[in-house]
Design a protein around this motif. Structure first.
Motif, short mmCIF file in Angstrom:
data_model
loop_
_atom_site.label_atom_id
_atom_site.label_comp_id
_atom_site.label_asym_id
_atom_site.label_seq_id
_atom_site.Cartn_x
_atom_site.Cartn_y
_atom_site.Cartn_z
N VAL A 1 62.89 -56.39 -31.50
CA VAL A 1 63.47 -57.52 -32.25
C VAL A 1 62.51 -58.01 -33.33
O VAL A 1 62.94 -58.56 -34.35
N TYR B 1 67.27 -63.04 -31.10
CA TYR B 1 67.69 -61.89 -30.31
C TYR B 1 66.64 -61.58 -29.23
O TYR B 1 66.78 -60.61 -28.51
N LYS C 1 69.45 -50.87 -27.99
CA LYS C 1 69.08 -52.08 -28.72
C LYS C 1 67.81 -51.84 -29.52
O LYS C 1 67.72 -52.22 -30.70
N PRO D 1 72.69 -61.60 -30.57
CA PRO D 1 71.64 -62.27 -31.37
C PRO D 1 72.01 -63.70 -31.73
O PRO D 1 72.08 -64.09 -32.89
#
Length: 469
Positions: free
Chosen positions: A47, A98, A421, A277
């Motif tokens: 992230v 996120y 992810k 997110p």
């Protein structure tokens, strides 16, 4: 670790900062805790890379540019000081909202902890296990404080990611710098005077900045203590210390700390990985809304209204019923559920500036109504419970109760979801081969001899190079 450490707040006259300092310096981290922490590192680095291209992160990067230093700003070609890298990476890590959550500290623990530890780790050439252990001791101290000061701390308007994150980050940095218990105590007490962050700034660039400020303050506190800077042992639990100043629950500190070193919060309550997110308070209702949509096959045009019952803390976080920006939309129950109903998903692109003005979402959002029900959250952590009721134009009413969301420790994200992810996030700034090599490094993170191998891999020329670039 000394054998009499657990419960020492109850059995000795040592102040909380000293207990925390000895724990940070000496705690033997269990293997199972290291495993969870490695997942947190993987998710947070991903992230951070994704957030490095967001406007708040870019501004911080420009401010930090120039002068060079030993530490890298991930996703860019910049190198800077340890404090500057912690500030920049921490802001990037929280820029998309996120990053993971902890419902004991009511904080996003990893954005500050990973960013601070990464900077200190680069200075020291730390190993993967060194980084993981530093993360865990910081996480545990944040949870002790969270159990003591929340929910009044959070309800008063303090952003725990920043306040508790500053203190946890200082503990993590003290561990990586190899400070003894005494100097680690000073680092934690220095950090206590830097701990700040106001929820009134949610939905603005300042919210992600909070994570960067916490990481930077933790690094600075550790470096100052390493250099001999001293502070009050009573900075945490004194009559004018952190706990007394920021909550009404100070008497709970000894109880919260009684298991430190014998009971591990990261194993018992865990880390919540975000699969959307947006603010964590939106996740339980989002899970319920999307599940109802999949199960019953309705479309947004079929919906008359959506009613959502939440706990009493949620309205203090989801404060934008009519958001005007993508950042505000992350803290809007109305926008998030309308977007889920219209598009059947919520992702990074859901909060592009065009989406808050999407006429389909704008038409449905005013018909999403949030209700507070004290029974909804009774006996559960704040922000984790919801009841979603969808009234269709046909007259049907479809309802679902949400107990947490996917990604919570009780419903953990699978390895495939975590890797997907990470790939999606890292791909915003990194070439595919670098993404796969980074995943391979994380698969053997405990065997990583020097974190600089990872930071060199994840820095690239696609970011800004100078303050004006």
């Amino acid at each position: 670790m000394t054998e009499d450490f657990p419960g020492s707040l109850l059995s000795t006259e040592r102040r909380a900062a000293e207990v925390f300092g000895v724990f940070a310096a000496e705690a033997e981290v269990p293997a199972a805790a290291r495993h969870i922490a490695r997942t947190a590192w993987l998710d947070t680095i991903g992230v951070t890379l994704a957030g490095s291209v967001e406007p708040p992160a870019r501004i911080v990067q420009r401010v930090c540019a120039g002068g060079g230093g030993p530490c890298r700003v991930l996703g860019t070609s910049l190198t800077t000081t340890a404090e500057g890298a912690a500030l920049a990476n921490g802001t990037s890590a929280h820029a998309l909202d996120y990053d993971d959550m902890c419902f004991v500290s009511l904080a996003h623990p990893s954005a500050p902890l990973v960013s601070a530890a990464l900077a200190a780790g680069e200075v020291k050439g730390a190993s993967g296990d060194d980084l993981v252990d530093a993360y865990v001791v910081g996480f545990e101290i944040e949870c002790v404080l969270g159990r003591s000061v929340n929910p009044t701390h959070y309800a008063r308007g303090w952003h725990a990611t920043s306040t508790l994150g500053t203190i946890g980050s200082a503990a993590a940095v003290a561990r990586l710098l190899g400070l003894d218990g005494r100097r680690a105590t000073h680092a934690i007490s220095i950090a206590a005077s830097s701990a700040s962050g106001l929820k009134e700034n949610f939905g603005t660039m300042v919210k992600p900045l909070h994570a960067g400020l916490a990481a930077r303050a933790g690094v600075l506190a550790g470096l100052l203590a390493e250099g001999g800077f001293t502070a009050s042992d009573a900075a945490i639990d004194g009559p004018q210390g952190f706990v007394a100043a920021t909550s009404d629950n100070g008497s709970d500190l000894a109880s919260a700390a009684s298991g430190l070193g014998s009971r591990w919060e990261i194993l018992e309550t865990g880390v919540t990985v975000k699969l959307y997110p947006s603010c964590a308070a939106t996740h339980p209702p989002l899970d319920a809304m999307l599940a109802l949509r999949r199960e019953h096959g309705f479309e947004a045009d079929d919906i008359e209204a959506i009613d959502v019952w939440v706990d009493s803390v949620t309205p203090s976080v989801l404060i934008y019923p009519s958001p005007g920006t993508g950042l505000e939309a992350k803290f809007s129950l109305q926008f998030c559920l309308a977007a889920a109903a219209v598009h059947g998903r919520v992702g990074i692109d859901s909060f592009d500036e065009s989406w808050p003005r999407d006429p389909r979402i704008a038409g449905l959002a005013p018909r999403v109504v949030m209700h507070v029900d004290e029974e909804i959250g009774r006996g559960a952590a704040p922000l984790t419970q919801a009841l979603v009721s969808v009234r269709l134009r046909s007259g049907r009413v479809l309802s679902m109760r949400a107990h947490g969301a996917r990604g919570y420790p009780e419903r953990p994200a699978s390895a495939q979801e975590l890797h997907a992810k990470f790939r999606a996030n890292a791909a915003r700034v990194c070439a595919p081969e670098a993404v796969e090599e980074a995943l391979a490094v994380f698969e053997q993170f405990g065997e990583l001899p020097d974190v600089r191998r990872l930071t060199e891999l994840l820095a690239h020329a696609g970011g800004i190079r100078t303050a004006s670039g």
